[in-house]
Scaffold this motif. Sequence first.
Motif, PDB file in Angstrom:
ATOM      1  N   LYS A  53       0.828  -1.201   0.000  1.00  0.00           N
ATOM      2  CA  LYS A  53       0.000   0.000   0.000  1.00  0.00           C
ATOM      3  C   LYS A  53       0.867   1.257   0.000  1.00  0.00           C
ATOM      4  N   ARG A  57       1.072   4.185  -2.828  1.00  0.00           N
ATOM      5  CA  ARG A  57       0.895   5.602  -2.518  1.00  0.00           C
ATOM      6  C   ARG A  57       2.076   6.430  -3.014  1.00  0.00           C
ATOM      7  N   ARG A  60       1.552   7.018  -6.685  1.00  0.00           N
ATOM      8  CA  ARG A  60       0.500   8.005  -6.935  1.00  0.00           C
ATOM      9  C   ARG A  60       0.969   9.401  -6.564  1.00  0.00           C
ATOM     10  N   ARG A  61       1.723   9.512  -5.456  1.00  0.00           N
ATOM     11  CA  ARG A  61       2.208  10.823  -5.032  1.00  0.00           C
ATOM     12  C   ARG A  61       3.189  11.389  -6.050  1.00  0.00           C
ATOM     13  N   GLU A 106      -9.431   7.262   7.892  1.00  0.00           N
ATOM     14  CA  GLU A 106      -9.381   5.954   7.250  1.00  0.00           C
ATOM     15  C   GLU A 106     -10.778   5.345   7.214  1.00  0.00           C
ATOM     16  N   THR A 109     -15.954   8.080   3.669  1.00  0.00           N
ATOM     17  CA  THR A 109     -16.412   8.273   2.286  1.00  0.00           C
ATOM     18  C   THR A 109     -16.975   9.676   2.078  1.00  0.00           C
ATOM     19  N   TRP A 138      -0.955   9.720   3.685  1.00  0.00           N
ATOM     20  CA  TRP A 138      -2.017   9.723   2.683  1.00  0.00           C
ATOM     21  C   TRP A 138      -1.639  10.636   1.521  1.00  0.00           C
ATOM     22  N   CYS A 140      -2.636  13.503  -0.635  1.00  0.00           N
ATOM     23  CA  CYS A 140      -3.605  14.602  -0.545  1.00  0.00           C
ATOM     24  C   CYS A 140      -3.273  15.692  -1.563  1.00  0.00           C
ATOM     25  N   ASP A 175      -6.233  10.479  -2.258  1.00  0.00           N
ATOM     26  CA  ASP A 175      -6.973   9.972  -1.099  1.00  0.00           C
ATOM     27  C   ASP A 175      -7.893  11.060  -0.560  1.00  0.00           C
ATOM     28  N   ARG A 203     -15.230  11.324  -7.946  1.00  0.00           N
ATOM     29  CA  ARG A 203     -14.807  11.123  -6.560  1.00  0.00           C
ATOM     30  C   ARG A 203     -15.967  10.683  -5.653  1.00  0.00           C
ATOM     31  N   LYS A 206     -15.405   8.890  -2.283  1.00  0.00           N
ATOM     32  CA  LYS A 206     -14.096   9.271  -1.739  1.00  0.00           C
ATOM     33  C   LYS A 206     -14.229  10.662  -1.114  1.00  0.00           C
TER      34      LYS A 206
END
Length: 270
Positions: A53, A57, A60-61, A106, A109, A138, A140, A175, A203, A206
């Motif tokens: 995980k 991340r 993605r970051r 965490e 939604t 996370w 962001c 996230d 989204r 999310k």
Amino acid sequence: MTTSLFADDEHDGTYCCLGCRQTIGRTYFPPNGKWGLKKACACVVAENEAREKEQERKLRRAKMERIYAKSIMNEALQKATFHNFIQRPGTEAVCKASADFVRSFEGRTTGLLMYGKAGNGKSHLAASINHELNRRGWVCLFLDVPQLFNLAKDTNRKDSKTSLTDIISGAIAADLLTLDELGSGYLTEYEFNDILFPIINGRQGKPTNFTTNLDLGRLANWFEKDKNGAPLDTDGRIYDRILGSTDIYENQGTSKRREDAIKRANGGRQ
């Protein structure tokens, strides 16, 4: 752990996990004639999942930092934290909601919709949430809405290395996405249909946080027509999605910026 996991004796290498206290035995693998672990314990599985995980991340970051390299948060918001937020009468509920949002992030939604007068700390709290969750690992993304539109429009330049699809997919993949200053200026058909709607629709499920100076009625009107009065969202597609995916708080505090300006004008006196 005792001896090698690949020892010839089936009992050599059997161990008890110090975390979950589960005894992990071994099994024989005929193809290579070796003994190996039957299975990983819950601790090892959780550790591997956490590692995967975190790697996901990081990827993605890195992608998001490339896409939004031109996005700039002003210096005051870069330094915003819960500790340097000055609570004033009317800010208690939204401040508590912001702190609770971080604690319960965490599995969430729904996001927050914070509205109220300009200068009363909505953006500060939204940025504080963003920074704290970023610190916790996370992914962001914090953008004010005019900035989002400008970044999207820049993709139309011939020398742009970023596409509109990159902008939209990056915002959807975060996230947590924070859209600051919703309701600023006027919407165009392009901004509504090609930028804002795909992001907010994508989204759903999310958490997305919003700040706006407009009350709920004025925000609904902002989506309905463009600058020239042409219809945009008369059916309330975006407005309905925002209301359905956020916990709504009015920041009833007065403008800290105005209070500070008055204080300076009075030579430091209230």
